[in-house]
Motif scaffolding. Structure first.
Motif, PDB file in Angstrom:
ATOM      1  N   PRO A  59       0.869  -1.176   0.000  1.00  0.00           N
ATOM      2  CA  PRO A  59       0.000   0.000   0.000  1.00  0.00           C
ATOM      3  C   PRO A  59       0.909   1.232   0.000  1.00  0.00           C
ATOM      4  CG  PRO A  59       0.116  -0.936   2.192  1.00  0.00           C
ATOM      5  CD  PRO A  59       0.883  -1.856   1.294  1.00  0.00           C
ATOM      6  N   VAL A  60       0.507   2.276  -0.696  1.00  0.00           N
ATOM      7  CA  VAL A  60       1.394   3.440  -0.826  1.00  0.00           C
ATOM      8  C   VAL A  60       0.651   4.747  -0.574  1.00  0.00           C
ATOM      9  CG1 VAL A  60       3.013   2.332  -2.430  1.00  0.00           C
ATOM     10  CG2 VAL A  60       1.015   3.555  -3.326  1.00  0.00           C
ATOM     11  N   LEU A  61       1.448   5.790  -0.380  1.00  0.00           N
ATOM     12  CA  LEU A  61       0.932   7.150  -0.264  1.00  0.00           C
ATOM     13  C   LEU A  61       1.103   7.836  -1.617  1.00  0.00           C
ATOM     14  CD1 LEU A  61       2.583   8.217   3.122  1.00  0.00           C
ATOM     15  CD2 LEU A  61       0.338   7.181   2.760  1.00  0.00           C
ATOM     16  N   GLY A  62       0.176   8.696  -1.964  1.00  0.00           N
ATOM     17  CA  GLY A  62       0.250   9.400  -3.242  1.00  0.00           C
ATOM     18  C   GLY A  62       0.891  10.762  -3.135  1.00  0.00           C
ATOM     19  N   PHE A  63       1.558  11.015  -2.010  1.00  0.00           N
ATOM     20  CA  PHE A  63       2.205  12.324  -1.836  1.00  0.00           C
ATOM     21  C   PHE A  63       3.396  12.149  -0.894  1.00  0.00           C
ATOM     22  CE2 PHE A  63      -0.525  11.826   1.725  1.00  0.00           C
ATOM     23  CZ  PHE A  63      -0.067  12.630   2.750  1.00  0.00           C
ATOM     24  N   ARG A  78       5.056   4.480   2.256  1.00  0.00           N
ATOM     25  CA  ARG A  78       3.966   3.609   2.687  1.00  0.00           C
ATOM     26  C   ARG A  78       3.243   4.193   3.895  1.00  0.00           C
ATOM     27  NH1 ARG A  78       8.296   0.451   1.222  1.00  0.00           N
ATOM     28  NH2 ARG A  78       9.107   0.334   3.336  1.00  0.00           N
ATOM     29  N   PRO A  79       1.966   3.823   4.066  1.00  0.00           N
ATOM     30  CA  PRO A  79       1.250   4.264   5.262  1.00  0.00           C
ATOM     31  C   PRO A  79       1.704   3.456   6.472  1.00  0.00           C
ATOM     32  CG  PRO A  79      -0.151   2.842   3.957  1.00  0.00           C
ATOM     33  CD  PRO A  79       1.111   3.049   3.174  1.00  0.00           C
ATOM     34  N   ALA A 162      -5.953  -1.112  -6.750  1.00  0.00           N
ATOM     35  CA  ALA A 162      -5.401   0.235  -6.565  1.00  0.00           C
ATOM     36  C   ALA A 162      -4.727   0.275  -5.201  1.00  0.00           C
ATOM     37  CB  ALA A 162      -6.514   1.273  -6.651  1.00  0.00           C
ATOM     38  N   ALA A 163      -3.454   0.619  -5.169  1.00  0.00           N
ATOM     39  CA  ALA A 163      -2.667   0.520  -3.936  1.00  0.00           C
ATOM     40  C   ALA A 163      -2.516   1.835  -3.197  1.00  0.00           C
ATOM     41  CB  ALA A 163      -1.285  -0.042  -4.264  1.00  0.00           C
ATOM     42  N   THR A 164      -2.909   2.957  -3.806  1.00  0.00           N
ATOM     43  CA  THR A 164      -2.754   4.253  -3.143  1.00  0.00           C
ATOM     44  C   THR A 164      -3.851   4.424  -2.103  1.00  0.00           C
ATOM     45  OG1 THR A 164      -1.776   5.185  -5.143  1.00  0.00           O
ATOM     46  CG2 THR A 164      -2.563   6.745  -3.481  1.00  0.00           C
TER      47      THR A 164
END
Length: 196
Positions: A59-63, A78-79, A162-164
Motif C-alpha cells: 500500500p502506498v501514499l500518493g504524496f 507507505r502508510p 489500486a494501492a494508493t
C-alpha cells in the motif's frame, strides 16, 4: 541509509505454483474396421491446468508525507499500520480487495515502519483443453482436426488492486478496488493441420 525499511518479499514472489499437463488417447475403436474404425480411432484429449498464488504489493501514499523531496508523488512511501490491524488485510472481493482502514498516515516528516510488499495479490488459475482427431491418409500423410478451449471454466483472474491509500487531500476512496483482469476470457478455436 536504512536497508531494513525496504526489507520484504520480492516483487515476483509467487509462493505456490502448480502446472499440470496431460494427454490421453482413448483405447476404444482399436478392434473396429472400415468407417467405424476411422470414426472411433485417433482421438486425443489434452490440456494444461495452471494455478498459482498472487504476487505481493505495498500500500502506498500518493504524496510526499516524509518530506523526502522525491521526483514524483510519494515515490513508494507507505502508510503506517493501524493499531491491531493485520499487515495483510485481504478481504478478497474485486470491489475492495484489501481493507484500507487497516492503514493510517505516518507522522509528518517520517517514513512508515510498515514493511514492503506485505499484501498478497489475487491468485491466478486457468484450464486450457483440446480435443484432437487424427485421421491417417495414404502413406505418411495425416490430417489433424483440433478443437481448443482456453480458460475452459471462464474464470476471472483479477489484476492488482489500486494501492494508493492516501493522497494529499485524505483517504483515497478507490483504495483496494480491482479494475483489471489478467489473462483472457474463454476463447474457442478450431484448427486443421495437414501433415505430409
Amino acid at each position: 541509509l536504512d536497508p531494513q525499511s525496504n526489507k520484504g518479499l520480492s516483487d515476483y514472489d509467487i509462493r505456490h505454483n502448480f502446472t499440470f499437463n496431460y494427454t490421453w488417447e482413448p483405447a476404444f475403436g482399436r478392434n473396429l474396421t472400415g468407417i467405424s474404425r476411422l470414426l472411433a480411432h485417433g482421438w486425443q484429449v489434452s490440456g494444461i491446468v495452471t494455478a498459482r498464488t498472487g504476487v505481493p504489493f505495498s500500500p502506498v501514499l500518493g504524496f510526499d508525507r516524509a518530506r523526502a523531496l522525491p521526483r514524483s508523488g510519494g515515490a513508494g512511501q507507505r502508510p503506517e499500520l493501524a493499531p491491531g490491524a493485520s499487515s495483510n488485510p485481504v478481504l478478497g472481493g474485486p470491489e475492495q480487495y484489501f481493507d484500507p482502514l487497516a492503514f493510517v498516515l505516518p507522522d509528518e516528516g517520517y517514513l512508515s515502519a510498515l514493511g514492503r510488499n506485505t499484501i498478497t495479490g489475487p491468485g491466478f488459475a486457468t484450464w486450457d483443453g483440446s480435443l484432437i482427431k487424427n485421421v491417417g491418409l495414404a502413406s505418411t500423410r495425416r490430417l489433424q482436426l483440433r478443437f481448443e478451449v482456453f480458460n475452459l471454466l471462464n474464470r476471472a483472474n483479477f489484476g492488482l488492486p489500486a494501492a494508493t491509500v492516501f493522497s494529499a487531500s485524505g483517504r483515497v476512496a478507490s483504495a483496494g478496488e480491482i479494475t483489471s483482469t489478467v489473462g483472457a476470457a474463454r476463447q474457442i478455436q478450431l484448427g486443421a493441420r495437414f501433415e505430409f
